[in-house]
Design a protein around this motif. Structure first.
Motif, short mmCIF file in Angstrom:
data_model
loop_
_atom_site.label_atom_id
_atom_site.label_comp_id
_atom_site.label_asym_id
_atom_site.label_seq_id
_atom_site.Cartn_x
_atom_site.Cartn_y
_atom_site.Cartn_z
N MET A 1 0.86 -1.43 0.02
CA MET A 1 0.06 -0.04 -0.14
C MET A 1 0.89 1.41 0.06
SD MET A 1 -3.16 -0.85 2.47
CE MET A 1 -4.38 -2.11 2.10
N SER A 2 0.18 2.51 -0.37
CA SER A 2 0.83 3.53 -0.76
C SER A 2 1.54 4.05 0.68
CB SER A 2 0.05 4.59 -1.28
OG SER A 2 0.88 5.90 -1.22
N THR A 3 2.82 4.67 0.83
CA THR A 3 3.25 5.14 2.02
C THR A 3 2.67 6.48 2.02
OG1 THR A 3 5.31 5.95 0.69
CG2 THR A 3 5.33 3.68 2.10
N ASP A 4 2.07 7.11 1.21
CA ASP A 4 1.67 8.44 1.36
C ASP A 4 -0.25 8.27 1.28
OD1 ASP A 4 1.78 11.07 1.52
OD2 ASP A 4 1.27 11.58 -0.45
N ARG A 5 -0.40 7.39 1.96
CA ARG A 5 -2.03 7.11 2.24
C ARG A 5 -2.31 7.44 3.66
NH1 ARG A 5 -5.07 2.44 4.11
NH2 ARG A 5 -3.24 1.53 4.71
N ILE A 6 -3.37 8.06 3.63
CA ILE A 6 -4.14 8.54 5.00
C ILE A 6 -5.49 7.88 5.23
CG2 ILE A 6 -5.00 10.61 6.35
CD1 ILE A 6 -2.02 10.92 5.55
N VAL A 7 -5.60 7.37 6.21
CA VAL A 7 -6.81 6.77 6.82
C VAL A 7 -7.58 7.39 7.67
CG1 VAL A 7 -7.98 4.85 7.94
CG2 VAL A 7 -5.76 4.31 6.71
N VAL A 8 -8.81 7.90 7.04
CA VAL A 8 -9.73 8.63 7.81
C VAL A 8 -11.03 7.97 8.59
CG1 VAL A 8 -11.10 10.74 7.69
CG2 VAL A 8 -9.03 10.62 6.58
N ALA A 9 -11.36 8.15 9.69
CA ALA A 9 -12.58 7.82 10.37
C ALA A 9 -13.24 8.94 10.75
CB ALA A 9 -12.37 6.96 11.50
N GLY A 10 -14.66 8.63 10.59
CA GLY A 10 -15.57 9.86 10.59
C GLY A 10 -15.43 10.88 9.55
N SER A 11 -15.45 10.21 8.40
CA SER A 11 -15.17 10.88 7.04
C SER A 11 -16.53 11.70 6.52
CB SER A 11 -14.65 10.14 5.94
OG SER A 11 -15.36 9.04 5.72
N SER A 12 -17.67 11.15 7.14
CA SER A 12 -18.90 11.94 6.43
C SER A 12 -19.33 13.22 7.48
CB SER A 12 -20.02 10.57 6.88
OG SER A 12 -20.33 10.40 8.25
N GLY A 13 -18.36 13.42 8.33
CA GLY A 13 -18.83 14.70 9.11
C GLY A 13 -18.46 15.95 8.28
N LEU A 14 -18.55 17.22 8.88
CA LEU A 14 -18.19 18.19 8.07
C LEU A 14 -16.90 18.24 8.00
CD1 LEU A 14 -19.03 21.22 7.35
CD2 LEU A 14 -19.07 21.98 9.57
N ILE A 15 -15.92 18.29 9.16
CA ILE A 15 -14.65 18.13 9.07
C ILE A 15 -14.00 17.21 8.10
CG2 ILE A 15 -12.53 18.22 10.48
CD1 ILE A 15 -13.87 19.50 12.84
N GLY A 16 -14.58 15.91 8.33
CA GLY A 16 -14.18 14.59 7.76
C GLY A 16 -14.26 14.87 6.10
N THR A 17 -15.49 15.27 5.66
CA THR A 17 -15.70 15.58 4.26
C THR A 17 -14.74 16.50 3.59
OG1 THR A 17 -18.03 14.73 4.69
CG2 THR A 17 -17.44 16.27 2.55
N ALA A 18 -14.50 17.59 4.35
CA ALA A 18 -13.76 18.52 4.03
C ALA A 18 -12.08 18.22 3.78
CB ALA A 18 -13.73 19.86 4.72
N LEU A 19 -11.52 17.48 4.85
CA LEU A 19 -10.29 16.90 4.95
C LEU A 19 -10.10 15.87 3.83
CD1 LEU A 19 -7.59 16.55 6.23
CD2 LEU A 19 -8.60 14.71 7.69
N VAL A 20 -10.82 14.83 3.41
CA VAL A 20 -10.82 14.14 2.60
C VAL A 20 -10.73 14.65 1.27
CG1 VAL A 20 -12.02 12.09 1.27
CG2 VAL A 20 -11.74 12.02 3.71
N SER A 21 -11.55 15.53 0.80
CA SER A 21 -11.67 16.46 -0.30
C SER A 21 -10.41 17.22 -0.54
CB SER A 21 -12.80 17.29 -0.17
OG SER A 21 -12.70 18.12 -1.54
N SER A 22 -9.78 17.61 0.42
CA SER A 22 -8.37 18.32 0.49
C SER A 22 -7.33 17.49 0.16
CB SER A 22 -8.28 19.25 1.68
OG SER A 22 -7.01 19.85 1.79
#
Length: 298
Positions: A1-22
């Motif tokens: 797996m990519s070493t530049d991979r980020i895992v996000v839990a709680g991605s459907s909330g306001l902050i999570g959605t914006a973070l994943v998009s960014s």
């Protein structure tokens, strides 16, 4: 797996959605943890209520960002909802921490949500990342939340996101905007209590800064300019061209919302300083209250 991979839990909330998009906009591989059947290869199912998460979901990632938690803005805080506020934070955090611990020294960094509510009601005191927890319901919950995250160490480096209320139409401004548009806004309690704040844009930028700089320990995600509740209320009313005159006494707020919610969300006084962000080179996009309100009310 990519070493530049980020895992996000709680991605459907306001902050999570914006973070994943960014992150994805910059070409970073993002895996989101979901509690249903995955819809594509970027989703992995987990069951935090059962403390179940496959270690392979986290292995090889650069960082795991935990943003799970039921909304503190949902009122009233009944006994049942206070229990949900706790379980929706503690169980996911406990699950991720245990999984990271199982990965040993190769575990990704753990960037876990907390809140400036950690400090409680501390009038006149400048609160930095070294300040101790307060004694309100939200302060106790935040301290328990952070304790669970720290169990990921020493396998994982742990950063704790002590986030201020978001000055955003879907954040702390949502109920204030409604009251203001109806023409019934005004001082809440004394009105001179200091409210920490941050914009969604700076919240996302700060999380990415923490990951990129390898920062550990608590980090205050709060704007550098202090503002009283009345400053925010009047600034919002001015931008919406509505009056700001109808006071809500503290006793009425406690009666209507419950003492825990009123004291934690509206009446607490906390001068929260973002020392760690500033000393590690972070620069706010919205460093003043006027800039933040302008961004939130275009």
């Amino acid at each position: 797996m990519s070493t530049d991979r980020i895992v996000v839990a709680g991605s459907s909330g306001l902050i999570g959605t914006a973070l994943v998009s960014s992150l994805r906009a910059d070409g970073i591989d993002v895996t989101t943890l979901v509690r249903r059947a995955p819809r594509d290869e970027n989703e992995i199912e987990w069951q935090p209520d059962r403390l179940q998460l496959d270690p392979a979901a986290l292995a090889g990632a650069r960082a795991v960002v935990n943003l799970c938690g039921a909304s503190i803005g949902k009122l009233p805080w009944t006994r049942g909802y206070r229990a949900q506020l706790a379980s929706s934070r503690l169980r996911p955090t406990r699950t991720i921490a245990a999984t990271l611990r199982s990965l040993g020294p190769d575990a990704p960094a753990f960037v876990s949500a907390s809140a400036v509510g950690f400090y409680g009601d501390r009038p006149g005191e400048r609160l930095t990342e070294t300040s101790e927890a307060g004694d309100t319901f939200l302060a106790t919950l935040s301290a328990d939340w952070e304790h669970e995250a720290l169990q990921a160490g020493p396998a994982a480096r742990v950063a704790l996101l002590r986030t201020a209320p978001l000055l955003h139409p879907r954040g702390v401004l949502k109920p204030l905007m409604l009251l203001t548009k109806l023409g019934v806004s005004g001082p809440l309690g004394r009105g001179d209590q200091v409210w920490p704040w941050i914009t969604l844009e700076d919240e996302v930028r700060a999380i990415r800064h923490i990951i990129n700089e390898g920062i550990t320990g608590p980090v205050n995600l709060s704007g550098p300019e202090h503002a009283m509740a009345n400053d925010i209320g009047r600034g919002l009313a001015r931008r919406l061209r509505r009056p700001f005159f109808l006071p809500a006494p503290a006793w009425a707020l406690r009666l209507g919302l419950g003492a825990d919610a009123a004291d934690s969300l509206l009446l607490s006084d906390a001068i929260v300083a973002p020392d760690v962000l500033l000393t590690t080179g972070f620069r706010f996009m919205h460093g003043t209250l006027d800039e933040a309100l302008d961004a939130a009310t275009p």
